[in-house]
Design an enzyme around this catalytic site. Structure first.
Site, mmCIF file in Angstrom:
data_model
loop_
_atom_site.group_PDB
_atom_site.id
_atom_site.type_symbol
_atom_site.label_atom_id
_atom_site.label_comp_id
_atom_site.label_asym_id
_atom_site.label_seq_id
_atom_site.Cartn_x
_atom_site.Cartn_y
_atom_site.Cartn_z
ATOM 1 N N CYS A 20 40.346 65.258 -27.030
ATOM 2 C CA CYS A 20 41.707 65.600 -27.477
ATOM 3 C C CYS A 20 42.353 66.687 -26.629
ATOM 4 O O CYS A 20 43.564 66.897 -26.701
ATOM 5 C CB CYS A 20 41.702 66.012 -28.941
ATOM 6 S SG CYS A 20 40.981 64.772 -30.009
ATOM 7 N N HIS A 69 47.219 70.878 -31.210
ATOM 8 C CA HIS A 69 46.632 69.549 -31.383
ATOM 9 C C HIS A 69 46.857 69.101 -32.821
ATOM 10 O O HIS A 69 46.692 69.876 -33.763
ATOM 11 C CB HIS A 69 45.134 69.614 -31.060
ATOM 12 C CG HIS A 69 44.425 68.319 -31.311
ATOM 13 N ND1 HIS A 69 44.939 67.109 -30.914
ATOM 14 C CD2 HIS A 69 43.247 68.057 -31.940
ATOM 15 C CE1 HIS A 69 44.097 66.150 -31.276
ATOM 16 N NE2 HIS A 69 43.079 66.693 -31.909
ATOM 17 N N ASN A 105 45.913 61.552 -35.743
ATOM 18 C CA ASN A 105 45.335 62.226 -34.575
ATOM 19 C C ASN A 105 45.227 61.199 -33.444
ATOM 20 O O ASN A 105 44.373 60.320 -33.483
ATOM 21 C CB ASN A 105 43.958 62.787 -34.953
ATOM 22 C CG ASN A 105 43.260 63.475 -33.791
ATOM 23 O OD1 ASN A 105 43.687 63.354 -32.648
ATOM 24 N ND2 ASN A 105 42.179 64.175 -34.077
HETATM 25 C C1 COA Z 1 37.599 65.190 -42.524
HETATM 26 C C2 COA Z 1 38.449 66.066 -43.425
HETATM 27 C C3 COA Z 1 39.827 65.434 -43.622
HETATM 28 C C4 COA Z 1 37.782 66.175 -44.800
HETATM 29 O O1 COA Z 1 38.552 67.009 -45.629
HETATM 30 P P1 COA Z 1 37.826 68.128 -46.513
HETATM 31 O O2 COA Z 1 38.871 68.808 -47.308
HETATM 32 O O3 COA Z 1 36.985 68.949 -45.583
HETATM 33 O O4 COA Z 1 36.975 67.239 -47.479
HETATM 34 P P2 COA Z 1 35.434 67.353 -47.785
HETATM 35 O O5 COA Z 1 34.644 66.914 -46.592
HETATM 36 O O6 COA Z 1 35.174 68.713 -48.366
HETATM 37 O O7 COA Z 1 35.274 66.265 -48.906
HETATM 38 C C5 COA Z 1 35.757 66.486 -50.229
HETATM 39 C C6 COA Z 1 35.413 65.271 -51.054
HETATM 40 O O8 COA Z 1 36.243 64.175 -50.677
HETATM 41 C C7 COA Z 1 35.448 63.045 -50.344
HETATM 42 N N1 COA Z 1 36.128 62.303 -49.287
HETATM 43 C C8 COA Z 1 35.919 62.350 -47.957
HETATM 44 N N2 COA Z 1 36.746 61.506 -47.339
HETATM 45 C C9 COA Z 1 37.482 60.910 -48.288
HETATM 46 C C10 COA Z 1 38.517 59.965 -48.270
HETATM 47 N N3 COA Z 1 38.983 59.425 -47.129
HETATM 48 N N4 COA Z 1 39.055 59.578 -49.452
HETATM 49 C C11 COA Z 1 38.646 60.104 -50.611
HETATM 50 N N5 COA Z 1 37.664 61.004 -50.702
HETATM 51 C C12 COA Z 1 37.094 61.417 -49.547
HETATM 52 C C13 COA Z 1 34.126 63.617 -49.920
HETATM 53 O O9 COA Z 1 33.104 62.669 -50.065
HETATM 54 C C14 COA Z 1 33.973 64.781 -50.857
HETATM 55 O O10 COA Z 1 33.513 64.296 -52.108
HETATM 56 P P3 COA Z 1 32.464 65.171 -52.973
HETATM 57 O O11 COA Z 1 33.179 66.456 -53.265
HETATM 58 O O12 COA Z 1 32.235 64.290 -54.134
HETATM 59 O O13 COA Z 1 31.295 65.349 -52.060
HETATM 60 C C15 COA Z 1 38.623 67.494 -42.835
HETATM 61 O O14 COA Z 1 37.365 68.184 -42.913
HETATM 62 C C16 COA Z 1 39.082 67.495 -41.409
HETATM 63 O O15 COA Z 1 40.188 67.054 -41.089
HETATM 64 N N6 COA Z 1 38.258 68.028 -40.460
HETATM 65 C C17 COA Z 1 38.604 68.097 -39.064
HETATM 66 C C18 COA Z 1 38.280 66.785 -38.406
HETATM 67 C C19 COA Z 1 38.922 66.659 -37.039
HETATM 68 O O16 COA Z 1 39.895 67.308 -36.757
HETATM 69 N N7 COA Z 1 38.368 65.789 -36.188
HETATM 70 C C20 COA Z 1 38.901 65.502 -34.917
HETATM 71 C C21 COA Z 1 38.616 66.571 -33.938
HETATM 72 S S1 COA Z 1 39.544 66.352 -32.488
#
Ligand code: COA
Length: 337
Positions: free
Chosen positions: A122, A264, A294
């Site tokens: 990215c 980003h 993204n």
């Molecule tokens: C991936 C991301 C959206 C997850 O959001 P989050 O707020 O951290 O969510 P969590 O991982 O804490 O998950 C919370 C809950 O939602 C659930 N969950 C995850 N994805 C889900 C989805 N698409 N739909 C519904 N529930 C979901 C999880 O299983 C978790 O359930 P639990 O509490 O029962 O275990 C976030 O961490 C993120 O954007 N990270 C950066 C990733 C990134 O930028 N990648 C590219 C780099 S260039």
């Protein structure tokens, strides 16, 4: 440094197909996974994204890159034949061989250029700006085309609801030229860093020379992206903010001097957390993650293109680009438009 480099044209392109959160919800239900529009909007800020149609030559990485590049060249008042160097930021090339830079060259007719792919995930576009501007600054080139293009949908694991909701495909491009002495517009500074120790936060295990793709590995999704979203989130917020402060301080600016911040576009919550840390009002932040998701290397050039074309970014304004990506890679570019 003999000369200053400046961006004289920008362009972007996207595939035709819009994919909504509900579409993803329906798609992953087929794999027994569940998500919904509200969760995706609240946790990511993403409403829709564009996904390339597989097998459609008009939506190959290089085809999107060519459309974006021609628009950037048009804005710069240049022809493809004027391009001396193509720095093609991408992590999703058309083919492993030849480079997508060569496919692009053929498509737009940049017959006098040399070019190569630059994979910083990215951060590909900001790394490309740093590399390209070196050639302008040393006087080795007068016109450089830098792209940030990704069709990451081909490595998205649609069985992983954590990551598949985040990504879209798209292309951005910029023309770099030598700035006149009396021109206020120029690239002021850049700072890049990679941290290979953090490779496991975001990677595709199979498909390179380390691990060839086999039927077994396909069944295990090893040819698709694997991501530790929570860890990336923390690293991204901390580092994007640190990079912004460092480059501004180094050049004797404060956050208040900044007219536009283009981070980003991975997740609106990351962007908001960085803005809070910087005490930067969100009105100064350019956002397209809601409509594009993204798009990897394309997030920053497409957001820049949008804000230039709708005249939010005006001549003489101070603009900061701030990226992170798989690697982990980081990079910021400070410029006066
Ligand atoms: C991936 C991301 C959206 C997850 O959001 P989050 O707020 O951290 O969510 P969590 O991982 O804490 O998950 C919370 C809950 O939602 C659930 N969950 C995850 N994805 C889900 C989805 N698409 N739909 C519904 N529930 C979901 C999880 O299983 C978790 O359930 P639990 O509490 O029962 O275990 C976030 O961490 C993120 O954007 N990270 C950066 C990733 C990134 O930028 N990648 C590219 C780099 S260039």
């Amino acid at each position: 440094m003999e000369f200053n480099a400046k961006i004289t044209g920008v362009g972007s392109a996207f595939p035709k197909t819009k994919v909504t959160n509900n579409d993803i919800s329906d798609l992953i239900a087929e794999y027994g996974e569940h998500t919904n529009d509200q969760w995706i909007r609240e946790r990511t800020g993403i409403v829709t994204r564009r996904i390339s149609e597989k097998g459609n030559p008009d939506e190959y990485n290089s085809a999107l890159g060519a459309k974006a590049s021609l628009l950037a060249l048009e804005m710069a008042g240049k022809k493809a034949i004027d391009v001396e160097l193509i720095v093609y930021g991408t992590a999703s090339p058309d083919t492993l061989l030849p480079s997508t830079a060569c496919w692009l060259q053929k498509k737009i007719g940049a017959d006098l250029a040399w070019g190569f792919d630059l994979n910083a995930a990215c951060s590909g576009f900001v790394y490309g700006l740093a590399v390209g501007s070196q050639f302008i600054q040393t006087g080795n080139a007068k016109t450089v085309l830098v792209t940030g293009v990704d069709v990451v949908s081909f490595v998205v694991n649609w069985k992983d609801r954590n990551s598949c909701i985040l990504f879209g495909d798209g292309a951005g491009a910029a023309v770099l030229e030598r700035a006149d002495d009396n021109d206020s517009g120029k690239i002021i500074d850049y700072k890049m860093l990679s941290n290979g120790k953090l490779w496991s936060l975001f990677h595709v295990e199979a498909g390179g020379s380390k691990l060839e793709v086999t039927n077994d590995l396909i069944l295990q999704n090893k040819n698709k992206m694997a991501m530790n979203g929570k860890e990336i989130f923390k690293v991204a917020v901390r580092t994007l903010a640190d990079f912004a402060v460092n480059i501004l301080e180094k050049n004797n600016y404060t956050i208040d001097d900044l007219d536009w911040f283009i981070p980003h576009q991975a997740n609106i919550r990351i962007i908001e957390a960085v803005a809070r840390r910087l005490k930067l009002p969100m009105e100064k932040v350019v956002i397209n993650v809601d409509r594009c998701g993204n798009t990897s290397a394309a997030t920053i050039p497409t957001a820049l293109d949008e804000a230039v074309r709708d005249k939010r970014i005006k001549k003489g304004q101070l603009v900061l680009l701030d990226a992170f990506g798989a690697g982990i890679t980081f990079g910021s570019v400070l410029m006066r438009w």
